[in-house]
Motif scaffolding. Structure first.
Motif, PDB file in Angstrom:
ATOM      1  N   GLU A 432     -45.581  25.853  69.904  1.00 21.98           N
ATOM      2  CA  GLU A 432     -44.732  24.896  70.375  1.00 21.98           C
ATOM      3  C   GLU A 432     -43.590  25.412  71.035  1.00 21.98           C
ATOM      4  N   ILE A 435     -43.626  26.141  75.285  1.00 25.93           N
ATOM      5  CA  ILE A 435     -44.524  24.854  75.643  1.00 25.93           C
ATOM      6  C   ILE A 435     -43.136  24.319  75.702  1.00 25.93           C
ATOM      7  N   ALA A 436     -42.218  24.445  74.957  1.00 25.24           N
ATOM      8  CA  ALA A 436     -41.079  23.159  74.833  1.00 25.24           C
ATOM      9  C   ALA A 436     -39.805  24.214  75.445  1.00 25.24           C
ATOM     10  N   LYS A 439     -41.117  23.076  79.307  1.00 26.33           N
ATOM     11  CA  LYS A 439     -40.869  21.825  79.378  1.00 26.33           C
ATOM     12  C   LYS A 439     -39.336  21.471  80.363  1.00 26.33           C
ATOM     13  N   ASP A 466     -51.825  20.138  80.834  1.00 28.89           N
ATOM     14  CA  ASP A 466     -50.448  18.793  80.574  1.00 28.89           C
ATOM     15  C   ASP A 466     -51.385  17.552  80.640  1.00 28.89           C
ATOM     16  N   SER A 467     -51.096  16.648  79.865  1.00 29.95           N
ATOM     17  CA  SER A 467     -51.395  14.925  80.568  1.00 29.95           C
ATOM     18  C   SER A 467     -50.215  14.481  80.469  1.00 29.95           C
ATOM     19  N   GLY A 468     -49.464  13.112  81.571  1.00 28.08           N
ATOM     20  CA  GLY A 468     -48.522  13.281  80.987  1.00 28.08           C
ATOM     21  C   GLY A 468     -47.735  13.524  80.230  1.00 28.08           C
ATOM     22  N   LEU A 469     -46.926  13.303  79.426  1.00 25.81           N
ATOM     23  CA  LEU A 469     -45.534  14.198  79.553  1.00 25.81           C
ATOM     24  C   LEU A 469     -45.854  15.008  78.755  1.00 25.81           C
ATOM     25  N   GLU A 470     -47.271  14.692  78.101  1.00 24.19           N
ATOM     26  CA  GLU A 470     -47.291  15.965  76.253  1.00 24.19           C
ATOM     27  C   GLU A 470     -48.462  17.399  77.288  1.00 24.19           C
ATOM     28  N   THR A 471     -48.517  18.451  76.836  1.00 21.29           N
ATOM     29  CA  THR A 471     -48.384  19.725  76.254  1.00 21.29           C
ATOM     30  C   THR A 471     -49.335  20.121  75.573  1.00 21.29           C
ATOM     31  N   LYS A 472     -50.599  20.320  75.491  1.00 17.26           N
ATOM     32  CA  LYS A 472     -51.634  20.754  74.419  1.00 17.26           C
ATOM     33  C   LYS A 472     -51.885  21.896  75.242  1.00 17.26           C
ATOM     34  N   TYR A 473     -52.540  22.386  74.116  1.00 14.55           N
ATOM     35  CA  TYR A 473     -53.097  23.830  74.404  1.00 14.55           C
ATOM     36  C   TYR A 473     -54.362  24.250  73.441  1.00 14.55           C
TER      37      TYR A 473
END
Ligand code: AMP
Ligand code: ZN
Length: 477
Positions: A432, A435-436, A439, A466-473
């Motif tokens: 996380e 990812i931050a 970003k 990446d999907s929209g403003l969010e990033t998942k892993y």
């Protein structure tokens, strides 16, 4: 193993060894008096907690389900005093010390089923006091409530104490009581102290009532084992017993009262009041939890145990010898040929191991005699080095393993690695964080570094989506 010996327990209430039989079949309901959190926990506490952890683990080994409640006293005169001395709030004093207590407890491999706090149970405590008044066992006096010991005919039965010699009490408290032995169930609030509303005005619970209320809340009535240090027999456990038997109308409320001998330093009880404490967290900086457990359990729980670093050094050598054998044995079992053709000398070795395994259970069944049980473990370890290590016989190795694995469960020579949940959590936090950072880099237009993070993570099998403003892993196996 077959025909395991009957477990016997020394009961403080009867001063006798008694056959251990639970109230409910197969379930042990065990309550251990935990710390008053005005300071960090010291080795004296560790002695008591480890001793009863070994009792609990042995009972589990023998097939019981054990529910272990160990309370936290998070409101008390000493906590209030410490807050006044240090200028921080009483709840911060408690919170800080609870955190450290739970941390060292976990490191030592002691994990109660429930660790209830007094301040979360004030409502139930008030209800219990109201019932005691209703039943005629308690009385209100100047905004406080006291238990009237003259109404409870068996008072003094546990500790054998009824004399008030050398029992100093504050004059104004004495004036409020009918009998000097009467003890506070509810204490009227003093200026600047934490307080809760009650039918008797603002105030807070006395010390003893919490254990009756919290034990019945989590364990029901009656309970099998009530344990703590021997310093608690009087007045704490005497008072707990009186108020509980009066309140619940059950006698005996506790089937087996168990008490540890004191941990001493230079012959004196280790205690906060004597100021001779050695804190557990400091000892953990010098010695592993496994060494501390081995040393504590090298003495019988009812004996006095003197602390000195030389003893720890000696037990470090023992613990390492056992833990190395334990680990090597594990590997040996993996590698050894599964060949069951045994020679006569192998059979003799197996008999020796079986005898030691039996001796271990005999010792543990006789009031949890850990020092005697420990001797069998040491002898079995010697057999590992002298006969099993080189012989590489699968049958012998597995037999020795069955013994050492049981002994290890009780003693904790090698504490089990925590399941990876804590590491998983750290791992998640780390990703996380990355990812931050990525970003942030992208927001600043530093795309090459941001993409570098994505590539490096991908090489480790961690794919960012990446999907929209969010990033998942996703973690690829
Ligand atoms: P306390 O915080 O003093 O109420 O103690 C918490 C628990 O540790 C109780 O069960 C005490 O009896 C136990 N305890 C405190 N000091 C010692 C000591 N020096 N040796 C063994 N047990 C102790
Ligand atoms: Zn208690």
């Amino acid at each position: 193993m077959s025909n395991l010996p009957q477990i016997k327990v020394f009961n403080t209430a009867t001063k006798k060894l008694e056959n251990f039989e639970t109230v409910l079949p197969g379930i042990v309901r065990m309550y251990v008096c935990g710390p008053t959190v005005y300071d960090r926990s010291h080795l004296g506490h560790a002695r008591t907690y480890i001793a009863f952890d070994a009792v609990k683990k042995y009972l589990i080994l023998r097939g019981y389900d054990v529910v272990h409640v160990q309370n936290i006293t998070d409101i008390d005169d000493k906590i209030i005093k410490r807050a006044q001395e240090t200028g921080i709030s009483w709840s911060e004093v408690a919170e800080k010390n609870i955190k450290s207590y739970l941390d060292v407890l976990k490191k030592l491999g002691v994990q109660p089923t429930v660790s209830p706090r007094v301040t979360y149970h004030v409502g139930e405590i008030i209800e219990a006091i109201e019932k005691l008044i209703e039943k005629g066992y308690a009385y209100e006096s100047n905004g406080s409530v006291y238990f009237d010991v003259s109404k409870y005919e068996h008072y003094g039965e546990l500790s054998g104490r009824r004399s008030i010699e050398s029992w100093r009490q504050e004059e104004d408290v004495l004036k409020e009581k009918r009998n000097p032995f009467d003890f506070a169930l509810w204490k009227k609030m003093k200026e600047g102290e934490p307080h809760w509303s009650s039918p008797w005005g603002e105030g807070r619970p006395g010390w003893h009532i919490e254990c009756s209320v919290m034990s019945s809340r989590y364990l029901g009535i009656p309970i099998d084992i009530h344990a703590g240090g021997g310093d608690l027999i009087f007045p704490h456990h005497e008072n707990e017993k009186a108020q509980s038997e009066a309140l619940f109308g059950v006698r005996p409320w506790v089937k087996y009262w168990m008490h540890t001998g004191m941990l001493t330093i230079k012959g004196e009880k280790m205690s906060k009041s004597l100021g001779n404490m050695v804190y557990i967290d400091e000892v953990l900086d010098r010695w592993s939890p496994e060494v501390i457990r081995t040393w504590v359990l090298s003495s019988h729980y009812r004996s006095q145990l003197e602390f000195n670093e030389d003893a720890l050094q000696q037990y470090e050598a023992n613990q390492q010898r056992i833990s190395t054998a334990y680990r090597e044995l594990k590997n040996l079992i993996k590698e050894a040929q599964q060949d069951f053709r045994l020679e006569d000398k192998d059979i003799a070795t197996m008999r020796e191991i079986e005898k030691l395994h039996n001796d271990f259970h005999e010792a543990m069944s006789e009031d949890f005699n850990t020092p005697l049980a420990f001797r069998s473990v040491m002898k079995a370890t010697d057999i590992f080095y002298s006969k099993v290590k080189e012989g590489k016989s699968f049958a012998i190795a597995i037999q020795l393993w069955m013994f050492l694995n049981e002994a290890n469960y009780v003693f904790g020579f090698v504490l089990q690695e925590e399941p990876s949940s804590r590491d998983d959590e750290r791992f998640r936090q780390l990703i996380e964080l990355l990812i931050a950072v990525r970003k942030n880099l992208r927001e600043k237009g530093i795309y090459d570094l941001a993409d570098g993070i994505r590539r490096s993570l991908a090489q480790l099998g961690i794919e960012l989506q990446d999907s929209g403003l969010e990033t998942k892993y996703i973690v690829r196996k």
